[in-house]
Motif scaffolding. Structure first.
Motif, PDB file in Angstrom:
ATOM      1  N   LEU A   1      50.424  -7.895 -21.200  1.00 17.16           N
ATOM      2  CA  LEU A   1      50.421  -9.342 -21.429  1.00 17.16           C
ATOM      3  C   LEU A   1      49.517  -9.239 -22.650  1.00 17.16           C
ATOM      4  CD1 LEU A   1      50.464 -12.257 -20.334  1.00 17.16           C
ATOM      5  CD2 LEU A   1      48.469 -11.779 -19.405  1.00 17.16           C
ATOM      6  N   ALA A   2      48.526  -8.650 -22.870  1.00 17.95           N
ATOM      7  CA  ALA A   2      47.738  -8.520 -24.169  1.00 17.95           C
ATOM      8  C   ALA A   2      48.440  -8.205 -25.559  1.00 17.95           C
ATOM      9  CB  ALA A   2      46.559  -7.450 -24.169  1.00 17.95           C
ATOM     10  N   ILE A   3      49.311  -7.438 -25.300  1.00 13.21           N
ATOM     11  CA  ILE A   3      50.071  -6.790 -26.515  1.00 13.21           C
ATOM     12  C   ILE A   3      51.309  -7.935 -26.657  1.00 13.21           C
ATOM     13  CG2 ILE A   3      51.739  -5.100 -27.549  1.00 13.21           C
ATOM     14  CD1 ILE A   3      50.028  -2.876 -26.049  1.00 13.21           C
ATOM     15  N   GLY A   4      51.971  -8.404 -25.779  1.00 14.71           N
ATOM     16  CA  GLY A   4      52.757  -9.301 -25.900  1.00 14.71           C
ATOM     17  C   GLY A   4      52.178 -10.933 -26.444  1.00 14.71           C
ATOM     18  N   ARG A   5      51.025 -11.080 -26.087  1.00 19.56           N
ATOM     19  CA  ARG A   5      50.515 -12.273 -26.609  1.00 19.56           C
ATOM     20  C   ARG A   5      50.340 -12.209 -27.951  1.00 19.56           C
ATOM     21  NH1 ARG A   5      45.787 -14.089 -22.122  1.00 19.56           N
ATOM     22  NH2 ARG A   5      47.363 -15.075 -20.763  1.00 19.56           N
ATOM     23  N   GLU A   6      49.913 -11.036 -28.519  1.00 20.48           N
ATOM     24  CA  GLU A   6      49.643 -10.829 -29.905  1.00 20.48           C
ATOM     25  C   GLU A   6      50.973 -10.553 -30.725  1.00 20.48           C
ATOM     26  OE1 GLU A   6      46.735  -8.099 -32.767  1.00 20.48           O
ATOM     27  OE2 GLU A   6      46.251  -8.600 -30.719  1.00 20.48           O
ATOM     28  N   LEU A   7      51.946 -10.067 -30.087  1.00 18.33           N
ATOM     29  CA  LEU A   7      52.980  -9.553 -30.997  1.00 18.33           C
ATOM     30  C   LEU A   7      54.361 -10.674 -30.819  1.00 18.33           C
ATOM     31  CD1 LEU A   7      53.058  -5.766 -30.764  1.00 18.33           C
ATOM     32  CD2 LEU A   7      52.182  -7.227 -32.664  1.00 18.33           C
ATOM     33  N   ALA A   8      54.457 -11.288 -29.625  1.00 19.97           N
ATOM     34  CA  ALA A   8      55.600 -11.937 -29.170  1.00 19.97           C
ATOM     35  C   ALA A   8      55.945 -13.152 -30.448  1.00 19.97           C
ATOM     36  CB  ALA A   8      55.200 -12.741 -28.159  1.00 19.97           C
ATOM     37  N   PRO A   9      54.907 -13.769 -30.969  1.00 22.59           N
ATOM     38  CA  PRO A   9      55.554 -14.720 -31.819  1.00 22.59           C
ATOM     39  C   PRO A   9      55.733 -13.807 -33.071  1.00 22.59           C
ATOM     40  CG  PRO A   9      53.140 -15.341 -31.247  1.00 22.59           C
ATOM     41  CD  PRO A   9      53.652 -13.892 -30.696  1.00 22.59           C
ATOM     42  N   GLY A  10      57.079 -13.699 -33.587  1.00 25.18           N
ATOM     43  CA  GLY A  10      57.531 -13.070 -34.696  1.00 25.18           C
ATOM     44  C   GLY A  10      58.151 -11.468 -34.308  1.00 25.18           C
TER      45      GLY A  10
END
Length: 127
Positions: free
Chosen positions: A11-20
């Motif tokens: 979740l933490a990694i997804g939040r940081e990387l998901a946009p883009g």
């Protein structure tokens, strides 16, 4: 591809990387192997080393080489100290280290840098 057994880490990694960034989630190295066998072709991997299957990670990294995967591998762990991890990342072309917890935005900056996205955005004047 994001390889982690921990839901909060994904979740933490997804939040940081998901946009883009398009993320392929793998619930450990066995799941990552299955996804790669099924034809997934990630540009890079983020591998959480703080897993129950920690002893399986080196074998997984070897299998990546055997598969011919040449993309960057970002290794994330609470056992890394920030300064040595940054020095290691600056000295390697394929393997990068990131200490947990990381400063907000630093994972995105690292991924953009290793994939060459940062230079493309700078050339286009995008922040």
């Amino acid at each position: 591809m994001l390889v982690s057994e921990a839901p909060l880490m994904r979740l933490a990694i997804g939040r940081e990387l998901a946009p883009g960034f398009e993320l392929i989630h793998a619930l450990g190295t066995a799941s990552a192997d299955r996804r790669l066998d099924a034809g997934a072709a990630p540009d890079a991997l983020v591998v959480d080393l703080d897993t129950a299957e920690r002893t399986g990670v080196p074998a997984f990294l070897v299998r990546l080489v055997e598969r011919g995967f040449v993309g960057p591998r970002v290794l994330v762990s609470t056992h890394f100290q920030p300064e040595p991890a940054a020095a290691y990342s600056a000295s390697c072309l394929t393997h990068f280290a990131l200490a947990r917890p990381w400063r907000p935005g630093s994972l995105r900056e690292l991924m953009e840098s290793v994939l060459g996205v940062a230079s493309l955005r700078a050339a286009a004047g995008i922040r």
